[in-house]
Structures are given as structure tokens and as C-alpha cells.
Design a protein around this motif. Structure first.
Motif, PDB file in Angstrom:
ATOM      1  N   GLY A   1      -1.749  18.713  12.533  1.00 53.82           N
ATOM      2  CA  GLY A   1      -0.879  18.132  13.540  1.00 53.82           C
ATOM      3  C   GLY A   1      -0.428  16.714  13.263  1.00 53.82           C
ATOM      4  N   ARG A   2      -0.708  16.201  12.057  1.00 52.87           N
ATOM      5  CA  ARG A   2      -0.313  14.833  11.716  1.00 52.87           C
ATOM      6  C   ARG A   2       0.564  14.836  10.465  1.00 52.87           C
ATOM      7  N   PRO A   3       1.513  13.908  10.361  1.00 55.00           N
ATOM      8  CA  PRO A   3       2.418  13.898   9.204  1.00 55.00           C
ATOM      9  C   PRO A   3       1.673  13.619   7.911  1.00 55.00           C
ATOM     10  N   VAL A   4       1.961  14.436   6.889  1.00 54.58           N
ATOM     11  CA  VAL A   4       1.246  14.307   5.620  1.00 54.58           C
ATOM     12  C   VAL A   4       2.185  14.041   4.446  1.00 54.58           C
ATOM     13  N   ALA A   5       3.425  14.564   4.492  1.00 55.55           N
ATOM     14  CA  ALA A   5       4.380  14.381   3.392  1.00 55.55           C
ATOM     15  C   ALA A   5       5.741  14.900   3.835  1.00 55.55           C
ATOM     16  N   GLY A   6       6.781  14.481   3.133  1.00 59.39           N
ATOM     17  CA  GLY A   6       8.128  14.931   3.429  1.00 59.39           C
ATOM     18  C   GLY A   6       8.679  15.811   2.322  1.00 59.39           C
ATOM     19  N   ILE A   7       9.535  16.752   2.690  1.00 55.46           N
ATOM     20  CA  ILE A   7      10.232  17.593   1.714  1.00 55.46           C
ATOM     21  C   ILE A   7      11.701  17.645   2.121  1.00 55.46           C
ATOM     22  N   MET A   8      12.580  17.322   1.183  1.00 61.19           N
ATOM     23  CA  MET A   8      14.017  17.336   1.449  1.00 61.19           C
ATOM     24  C   MET A   8      14.738  18.155   0.399  1.00 61.19           C
TER      25      MET A   8
ATOM     26  N   THR B   1       0.832  -1.202   0.000  1.00 66.13           N
ATOM     27  CA  THR B   1       0.000   0.000   0.000  1.00 66.13           C
ATOM     28  C   THR B   1       0.868   1.255   0.000  1.00 66.13           C
ATOM     29  N   PRO B   2       0.562   2.235  -0.850  1.00 58.44           N
ATOM     30  CA  PRO B   2       1.266   3.511  -0.738  1.00 58.44           C
ATOM     31  C   PRO B   2       1.063   4.097   0.659  1.00 58.44           C
ATOM     32  N   CYS B   3       2.165   4.437   1.328  1.00 56.06           N
ATOM     33  CA  CYS B   3       2.070   4.869   2.725  1.00 56.06           C
ATOM     34  C   CYS B   3       2.703   6.227   2.977  1.00 56.06           C
ATOM     35  N   TRP B   4       3.432   6.769   2.005  1.00 54.17           N
ATOM     36  CA  TRP B   4       4.139   8.030   2.215  1.00 54.17           C
ATOM     37  C   TRP B   4       4.554   8.601   0.880  1.00 54.17           C
ATOM     38  N   VAL B   5       4.673   9.897   0.809  1.00 53.26           N
ATOM     39  CA  VAL B   5       5.256  10.555  -0.361  1.00 53.26           C
ATOM     40  C   VAL B   5       6.236  11.606   0.132  1.00 53.26           C
ATOM     41  N   ASP B   6       7.314  11.787  -0.619  1.00 59.22           N
ATOM     42  CA  ASP B   6       8.188  12.911  -0.305  1.00 59.22           C
ATOM     43  C   ASP B   6       8.753  13.513  -1.580  1.00 59.22           C
ATOM     44  N   LEU B   7       9.244  14.725  -1.417  1.00 58.64           N
ATOM     45  CA  LEU B   7       9.701  15.542  -2.533  1.00 58.64           C
ATOM     46  C   LEU B   7      11.144  15.939  -2.308  1.00 58.64           C
ATOM     47  N   ALA B   8      11.962  15.804  -3.346  1.00 59.72           N
ATOM     48  CA  ALA B   8      13.320  16.344  -3.347  1.00 59.72           C
ATOM     49  C   ALA B   8      13.297  17.632  -4.163  1.00 59.72           C
TER      50      ALA B   8
ATOM     51  N   ASN C   1      29.535  12.027  -5.300  1.00 61.17           N
ATOM     52  CA  ASN C   1      29.875  12.310  -6.703  1.00 61.17           C
ATOM     53  C   ASN C   1      28.745  11.987  -7.671  1.00 61.17           C
ATOM     54  N   GLN C   2      27.535  11.860  -7.141  1.00 59.41           N
ATOM     55  CA  GLN C   2      26.370  11.630  -7.990  1.00 59.41           C
ATOM     56  C   GLN C   2      25.626  12.953  -8.190  1.00 59.41           C
ATOM     57  N   PRO C   3      24.941  13.114  -9.324  1.00 56.00           N
ATOM     58  CA  PRO C   3      24.163  14.341  -9.518  1.00 56.00           C
ATOM     59  C   PRO C   3      23.003  14.386  -8.523  1.00 56.00           C
ATOM     60  N   PRO C   4      22.468  15.554  -8.243  1.00 55.78           N
ATOM     61  CA  PRO C   4      21.337  15.638  -7.321  1.00 55.78           C
ATOM     62  C   PRO C   4      20.129  14.909  -7.894  1.00 55.78           C
ATOM     63  N   PRO C   5      19.248  14.413  -7.032  1.00 57.00           N
ATOM     64  CA  PRO C   5      18.067  13.708  -7.523  1.00 57.00           C
ATOM     65  C   PRO C   5      17.146  14.657  -8.285  1.00 57.00           C
ATOM     66  N   PRO C   6      16.322  14.124  -9.172  1.00 59.00           N
ATOM     67  CA  PRO C   6      15.382  14.976  -9.903  1.00 59.00           C
ATOM     68  C   PRO C   6      14.330  15.558  -8.960  1.00 59.00           C
ATOM     69  N   THR C   7      13.734  16.647  -9.387  1.00 60.53           N
ATOM     70  CA  THR C   7      12.713  17.316  -8.589  1.00 60.53           C
ATOM     71  C   THR C   7      11.377  16.606  -8.823  1.00 60.53           C
ATOM     72  N   VAL C   8      11.140  15.569  -8.063  1.00 55.92           N
ATOM     73  CA  VAL C   8       9.939  14.753  -8.251  1.00 55.92           C
ATOM     74  C   VAL C   8       9.392  14.313  -6.896  1.00 55.92           C
ATOM     75  N   TRP C   9       8.104  13.992  -6.897  1.00 55.11           N
ATOM     76  CA  TRP C   9       7.484  13.337  -5.760  1.00 55.11           C
ATOM     77  C   TRP C   9       7.728  11.832  -5.853  1.00 55.11           C
ATOM     78  N   THR C  10       8.139  11.222  -4.753  1.00 54.35           N
ATOM     79  CA  THR C  10       8.355   9.778  -4.699  1.00 54.35           C
ATOM     80  C   THR C  10       7.271   9.130  -3.851  1.00 54.35           C
ATOM     81  N   THR C  11       6.666   8.072  -4.382  1.00 51.71           N
ATOM     82  CA  THR C  11       5.678   7.277  -3.656  1.00 51.71           C
ATOM     83  C   THR C  11       6.381   6.107  -2.982  1.00 51.71           C
ATOM     84  N   TYR C  12       6.071   5.886  -1.707  1.00 54.59           N
ATOM     85  CA  TYR C  12       6.639   4.769  -0.947  1.00 54.59           C
ATOM     86  C   TYR C  12       5.571   3.714  -0.723  1.00 54.59           C
ATOM     87  N   LEU C  13       5.948   2.460  -0.956  1.00 57.29           N
ATOM     88  CA  LEU C  13       5.049   1.322  -0.768  1.00 57.29           C
ATOM     89  C   LEU C  13       5.449   0.597   0.508  1.00 57.29           C
TER      90      LEU C  13
END
Length: 263
Positions: A55-62, A12-19, A69-81
Motif C-alpha cells: 500500500g505504499r509507493p515503491v517505484a514508477g513505471i512509464m 539521498t536516492p529517493c525514487w526510481v522509475d522505469l521507462a 521529435n526526439q527518440p524514445p528514452p532508453p529502457t532503463v531504471w533512473t535513480t532520483y536524488l
């Protein structure tokens, strides 16, 4: 999405976060659009911001930072299962033809996670909850309500998610070429072939939907805050929706659900 009165079932999708390149600007944008509260976290968490709603966690932003030495991650929302065991899930992902992009790691005492890509290229996360189960509010204005896989190869994706994470897919009645993703016979997300309306070079991806009280008003807020509408508000089977981007280019959908489709 399921409610959150009980732990998320595996798959089940349980979390989303954004870089985002500008983390503070992203926090400010989503605060203005959805009413979230959040602040850049302490150094030991890499500055990760857990945004809250009521007052409850809804999403993450980093911050999207280059590492090792890796390029930065793309600017996208990631879905966590959700997964009972991240290591077992990681092995299953590899065995089913997926690619592990970030190996399983501990996130303090919160849980264990990895980042992977399915065989069609869609990137997703796996989350094994310990102290942090995931989103503490869903299906309300400003909260996650749906996660949709847009894929270049529906058959390959369907076989992968079934084998790796036990997610079944069935045609959604009344929707042409759209499939419900099911966990224990409950729809937890959707899947469809890549739309012809998308740019030809758009890769397979997971798209988060946030519930809103008024789609048109929310799109106006998005554009006023520097974002853009990729698909203007339109009526469809589940409600009135739009696809938008934030000012830094992250894509997401908003929907005012029909009463029968809410919850």
C-alpha cells in the motif's frame, strides 16, 4: 538505504522509475517478480504508474514515448536524488560539469524535477519533494535497498557529486575498489569503477538494487517471466546478489542482505 520515517536528506536516492516500450508488460513483470501492484495512470500524468508494495509507493513505471521529435528514452531504471530546491540543484549540476537533459519542471503538486547526466555520462534525476517525498517503503522484500553508480571515471564522478549535490565518498572497508556514497555521514549508496565483466560499450550508469528474501528464487522468477540473469547469484560482503534484466532489457540488481547489512 535510510528509512522513510523522515524526509529524504538532499543527495539521498529517493525514487526510481522505469521507462518501458510496453508499459503494461513491465507492470505485469514486476508484479510477478516482486508482488507490486500498479496500473497505468490517467492521461494528465502521461499514464505514469506509481507501483505500490504493502500500500505504499515503491517505484514508477512509464511508457517510453518519443516526444518533440526526439527518440524514445532508453529502457532503463533512473535513480532520483533528493534536493531541497531543484532549480538550485540544476544550476549546481551544470556548474560542476554535468549536463541537464530535461530542465526543471513541475510535476503537478507532487514536486519538481530535472534529469541530468554526470561528467562520465551516468544519467540521474533530481527530485524536489512537495506533496510526494519518494519511496514510501525501502529495505524490505521487493523494495529499493541500494543505488550504485558504475562509472568510467571514479575521480571525476566523485568530484562532481560532491560539488553538485554534497555527496561524499569514502572507501568501503573490506571491499576492494568500492566506495560508499555518504550524506551527512550516512551511507546512502555505492560507487565503483566499471566492471571488466560488463560489455566494453556499457556507459556509466546508476544501478538500483531491490531487496529480496531469496535471491536464487527471485532470479528463477525473473527468467520464468522472460527476463535474464547477467550475473548469476553469488555471495559477497553485503549478502547474496544477482544482476538481471527484465524482458524489455532494463537492468537491475537483487540482493538478499546479510542481517548486519539490512536497514
Amino acid at each position: 538505504m535510510p528509512d522513510v520515517t523522515s524526509p529524504y536528506q538532499p543527495g539521498t536516492p529517493c525514487w526510481v522509475d522505469l521507462a518501458a516500450p510496453d508499459q503494461q508488460a513491465a507492470i505485469d513483470f514486476y508484479a510477478s517478480v516482486f508482488g507490486w501492484t500498479g496500473e497505468i495512470g490517467p492521461p494528465e500524468t502521461g499514464g505514469y504508474a506509481v507501483c505500490q508494495l504493502k500500500g505504499r509507493p515503491v517505484a514508477g513505471i512509464m511508457a517510453a514515448l518519443a516526444m518533440d521529435n526526439q527518440p524514445p528514452p532508453p529502457t532503463v531504471w533512473t535513480t532520483y536524488l533528493a534536493a531541497d530546491d531543484a532549480d538550485t540543484a540544476s544550476e549546481a549540476v551544470s556548474k560542476a560539469g554535468g549536463t541537464i537533459l530535461m530542465p526543471v519542471t513541475d510535476v503537478m503538486s507532487l514536486g519538481r524535477m530535472c534529469i541530468a547526466a554526470d561528467p562520465t555520462g551516468a544519467v540521474f534525476g533530481v527530485w524536489q519533494a512537495v506533496d510526494f517525498p519518494g519511496a514510501g517503503i525501502v529495505n524490505e522484500h521487493g523494495a529499493l535497498i541500494w543505488n550504485e553508480l558504475n562509472t568510467t571515471d571514479r575521480s571525476a564522478a566523485a568530484a562532481f557529486y560532491r560539488a553538485a549535490l554534497g555527496i561524499e565518498n569514502v572507501p568501503l572497508q573490506g571491499a576492494d575498489n568500492y566506495y560508499a556514497l555518504k550524506v551527512k555521514d550516512r551511507a546512502v549508496g555505492g560507487m565503483q569503477p566499471m566492471s571488466e565483466q560488463m560489455a566494453p560499450d556499457t556507459p556509466s550508469h546508476w544501478l538500483p538494487y531491490f531487496s529480496v528474501a531469496d535471491t536464487d528464487r527471485t532470479v528463477a522468477k525473473v527468467t520464468a517471466a522472460g527476463g535474464a540473469a547477467l550475473q548469476q547469484p553469488f555471495d559477497m560482503m553485503a549478502g547474496r546478489m544477482a544482476v538481471v534484466t527484465d524482458p524489455q532489457g532494463a537492468t537491475f540488481a537483487v540482493i538478499t542482505p546479510n542481517p548486519l547489512n539490512q536497514g
